[in-house]
Design a protein around this motif. Structure first.
Motif, PDB file in Angstrom:
ATOM      1  N   ILE A 159       0.836  -1.196   0.000  1.00 45.19           N
ATOM      2  CA  ILE A 159       0.000   0.000   0.000  1.00 45.19           C
ATOM      3  C   ILE A 159       0.874   1.250   0.000  1.00 45.19           C
ATOM      4  O   ILE A 159       0.599   2.237  -0.704  1.00 45.19           O
ATOM      5  CB  ILE A 159      -0.947   0.003   1.216  1.00 45.19           C
ATOM      6  CG1 ILE A 159      -1.917  -1.180   1.132  1.00 45.19           C
ATOM      7  CG2 ILE A 159      -1.719   1.322   1.314  1.00 45.19           C
ATOM      8  CD1 ILE A 159      -2.763  -1.377   2.373  1.00 45.19           C
ATOM      9  N   GLU A 160       1.971   1.219   0.755  1.00 43.09           N
ATOM     10  CA  GLU A 160       2.842   2.392   0.874  1.00 43.09           C
ATOM     11  C   GLU A 160       3.482   2.775  -0.458  1.00 43.09           C
ATOM     12  O   GLU A 160       3.625   3.965  -0.760  1.00 43.09           O
ATOM     13  CB  GLU A 160       3.931   2.129   1.919  1.00 43.09           C
ATOM     14  CG  GLU A 160       4.779   3.349   2.232  1.00 43.09           C
ATOM     15  CD  GLU A 160       5.968   3.021   3.118  1.00 43.09           C
ATOM     16  OE1 GLU A 160       6.436   3.919   3.827  1.00 43.09           O
ATOM     17  OE2 GLU A 160       6.450   1.868   3.066  1.00 43.09           O
ATOM     18  N   VAL A 161       3.855   1.776  -1.287  1.00 44.32           N
ATOM     19  CA  VAL A 161       4.539   2.105  -2.541  1.00 44.32           C
ATOM     20  C   VAL A 161       3.614   2.763  -3.554  1.00 44.32           C
ATOM     21  O   VAL A 161       4.083   3.279  -4.573  1.00 44.32           O
ATOM     22  CB  VAL A 161       5.197   0.860  -3.188  1.00 44.32           C
ATOM     23  CG1 VAL A 161       6.260   0.276  -2.296  1.00 44.32           C
ATOM     24  CG2 VAL A 161       4.172  -0.174  -3.584  1.00 44.32           C
ATOM     25  N   THR A 162       2.323   2.778  -3.275  1.00 38.30           N
ATOM     26  CA  THR A 162       1.424   3.500  -4.181  1.00 38.30           C
ATOM     27  C   THR A 162       1.664   5.011  -4.109  1.00 38.30           C
ATOM     28  O   THR A 162       1.251   5.741  -5.016  1.00 38.30           O
ATOM     29  CB  THR A 162      -0.051   3.204  -3.864  1.00 38.30           C
ATOM     30  OG1 THR A 162      -0.355   3.621  -2.519  1.00 38.30           O
ATOM     31  CG2 THR A 162      -0.351   1.706  -3.997  1.00 38.30           C
ATOM     32  N   GLY A 163       2.340   5.472  -3.053  1.00 36.03           N
ATOM     33  CA  GLY A 163       2.656   6.901  -2.943  1.00 36.03           C
ATOM     34  C   GLY A 163       3.590   7.358  -4.044  1.00 36.03           C
ATOM     35  O   GLY A 163       3.240   8.242  -4.844  1.00 36.03           O
ATOM     36  N   PRO A 164       4.812   6.777  -4.144  1.00 38.28           N
ATOM     37  CA  PRO A 164       5.690   7.184  -5.248  1.00 38.28           C
ATOM     38  C   PRO A 164       5.133   6.821  -6.615  1.00 38.28           C
ATOM     39  O   PRO A 164       5.377   7.540  -7.600  1.00 38.28           O
ATOM     40  CB  PRO A 164       6.998   6.420  -4.964  1.00 38.28           C
ATOM     41  CG  PRO A 164       6.647   5.363  -3.992  1.00 38.28           C
ATOM     42  CD  PRO A 164       5.494   5.880  -3.205  1.00 38.28           C
TER      43      PRO A 164
ATOM     44  N   CYS B 166       2.578  10.411   2.620  1.00 41.92           N
ATOM     45  CA  CYS B 166       3.783  11.059   3.137  1.00 41.92           C
ATOM     46  C   CYS B 166       4.986  10.760   2.255  1.00 41.92           C
ATOM     47  O   CYS B 166       5.858  11.628   2.070  1.00 41.92           O
ATOM     48  CB  CYS B 166       4.054  10.594   4.567  1.00 41.92           C
ATOM     49  SG  CYS B 166       2.888  11.230   5.778  1.00 41.92           S
ATOM     50  N   TRP B 167       5.045   9.546   1.697  1.00 43.37           N
ATOM     51  CA  TRP B 167       6.145   9.194   0.802  1.00 43.37           C
ATOM     52  C   TRP B 167       6.100  10.063  -0.450  1.00 43.37           C
ATOM     53  O   TRP B 167       7.132  10.533  -0.939  1.00 43.37           O
ATOM     54  CB  TRP B 167       6.072   7.711   0.437  1.00 43.37           C
ATOM     55  CG  TRP B 167       7.337   7.149  -0.151  1.00 43.37           C
ATOM     56  CD1 TRP B 167       8.425   7.844  -0.596  1.00 43.37           C
ATOM     57  CD2 TRP B 167       7.653   5.765  -0.350  1.00 43.37           C
ATOM     58  NE1 TRP B 167       9.383   6.986  -1.078  1.00 43.37           N
ATOM     59  CE2 TRP B 167       8.949   5.709  -0.939  1.00 43.37           C
ATOM     60  CE3 TRP B 167       6.961   4.579  -0.116  1.00 43.37           C
ATOM     61  CZ2 TRP B 167       9.548   4.494  -1.277  1.00 43.37           C
ATOM     62  CZ3 TRP B 167       7.576   3.376  -0.448  1.00 43.37           C
ATOM     63  CH2 TRP B 167       8.842   3.340  -1.009  1.00 43.37           C
TER      64      TRP B 167
ATOM     65  N   SER C 137      10.172  -1.588  -7.169  1.00 46.08           N
ATOM     66  CA  SER C 137       8.825  -2.151  -7.206  1.00 46.08           C
ATOM     67  C   SER C 137       8.748  -3.509  -6.540  1.00 46.08           C
ATOM     68  O   SER C 137       7.663  -3.987  -6.210  1.00 46.08           O
ATOM     69  CB  SER C 137       8.345  -2.256  -8.657  1.00 46.08           C
ATOM     70  OG  SER C 137       9.062  -3.260  -9.352  1.00 46.08           O
ATOM     71  N   ALA C 138       9.904  -4.146  -6.334  1.00 47.80           N
ATOM     72  CA  ALA C 138       9.925  -5.450  -5.660  1.00 47.80           C
ATOM     73  C   ALA C 138       9.848  -5.327  -4.145  1.00 47.80           C
ATOM     74  O   ALA C 138       9.838  -6.351  -3.448  1.00 47.80           O
ATOM     75  CB  ALA C 138      11.188  -6.213  -6.049  1.00 47.80           C
ATOM     76  N   ALA C 139       9.765  -4.098  -3.626  1.00 39.08           N
ATOM     77  CA  ALA C 139       9.775  -3.873  -2.179  1.00 39.08           C
ATOM     78  C   ALA C 139       8.693  -4.662  -1.429  1.00 39.08           C
ATOM     79  O   ALA C 139       8.982  -5.267  -0.387  1.00 39.08           O
ATOM     80  CB  ALA C 139       9.657  -2.385  -1.871  1.00 39.08           C
ATOM     81  N   PRO C 140       7.437  -4.693  -1.900  1.00 41.63           N
ATOM     82  CA  PRO C 140       6.425  -5.454  -1.145  1.00 41.63           C
ATOM     83  C   PRO C 140       6.749  -6.939  -1.040  1.00 41.63           C
ATOM     84  O   PRO C 140       6.560  -7.550   0.029  1.00 41.63           O
ATOM     85  CB  PRO C 140       5.141  -5.227  -1.963  1.00 41.63           C
ATOM     86  CG  PRO C 140       5.372  -3.950  -2.695  1.00 41.63           C
ATOM     87  CD  PRO C 140       6.828  -3.953  -3.019  1.00 41.63           C
TER      88      PRO C 140
END
Length: 290
Positions: free
Chosen positions: A104-109, A159-160, A243-246
């Motif tokens: 969910i967090e990576v949707t920020g960038p 916030c990101w 993009s592989a972070a999750p």
């Protein structure tokens, strides 16, 4: 088969970026171990405070501090976004699986990229993101996610995005020292919150040692490795690897915490990862990321 010179020049920064992902997510998994003792608020304060000390000692940004008042507001926004992002994502980690929170967090960038694009093909990546987020809603499975945890992860995503936009304003003025100053501001903002919830127990020797390990894994090591990668890889390759972070977060959480995801949750994460990777690969230009 030995690598030629070109392959070696690419392999090292790619490996550095992947190791930074392992490091930051391993640090997040270890941080969650401390939540029952000092809570996510105390852990946030401990991490940002120790990370600020490490980064300030490493960069010593005051040596080249010639900044006017006009730059103060962007730097305050940058540091505030960094502090609030850490606080919210740890609140999310306390309530939902780490892999889902990061997805969910990576949707920020990703939103920053998509909102600044005018290409029709980016509608595909936006659609994939929406499908992934829709699949995470508690409409399709009996094991629903904590709504507060989801909201905190969404807040961390916002916030990101702000962190990225503010960072563009301060990077040229503060250079590499921007991260050190930003983390110092983040520590000043999160420390009172941590003290209010955890008290002085977070400064016990045992917790300080563990907190220092989390700060090194989550901040000092990944920031250093990312510096190597960002100067040597095209921006689209960096975005694809980020993009592989999750998936990396879910893997570390499974190994350290035993967190397991359902098949549907993995599919949702896959949609978000595919959207991030597709957006990065289709981005124009091949200049190294700044």
């Amino acid at each position: 088969m030995s690598l030629n010179a070109t392959d070696q020049r690419i392999a090292w920064p790619v490996g550095a970026l992947l190791m930074s992902q392992v490091s930051v997510n391993l640090g997040a998994a270890f941080a969650k171990h401390l939540f029952p003792v000092i809570g996510p608020e105390g852990m946030t304060a401990l991490r940002t405070s120790l990370a600020a000390c490490l980064l300030l000692a490493s960069w010593r940004p005051w040596r080249h501090f010639k900044v006017g008042r006009a730059h103060a507001l962007p730097m305050l926004a940058y540091g505030a976004a960094l502090g609030l992002m850490n606080l919210l994502i740890y609140q999310a980690f306390a309530r939902i699986p780490i892999g889902i929170a990061v997805a969910i967090e990576v949707t920020g960038p990703l939103a920053v990229v998509l909102f600044n694009s005018r290409r029709l093909q980016d509608l595909l990546w936006l659609g994939l993101t929406c499908v992934g987020l829709w699949m995470l809603l508690p409409l399709h499975t009996s094991s629903s996610l904590d709504p507060i945890g989801v909201a905190c992860a969404a807040g961390a995503a916002a916030c990101w995005a702000l962190y990225i936009m503010a960072g563009q304003h301060v990077a040229g003025t503060f250079g590499g020292g921007a991260v050190a100053w930003g983390m110092a501001i983040a520590a000043l903002l999160t420390l009172p919150v941590g003290l209010a919830h955890a008290g002085s127990v977070q400064w016990s020797p045992t917790l300080l040692v563990t907190g220092l390990a989390v700060a090194v894994l989550s901040s000092a090591v990944p920031y250093s490795l990312e510096m190597v990668a960002l100067r040597r890889l095209p921006a689209r390759v960096v975005g694809m690897l980020f993009s592989a972070a999750p998936a990396m977060a879910a893997l570390m959480a499974a190994l350290v915490l035993g967190e397991a995801l359902t098949a549907l949750q993995w599919a949702a994460m896959g949609c978000i990862i595919a959207a991030s990777a597709g957006s990065a690969l289709s981005a124009r230009g091949a200049a190294p990321a700044a």
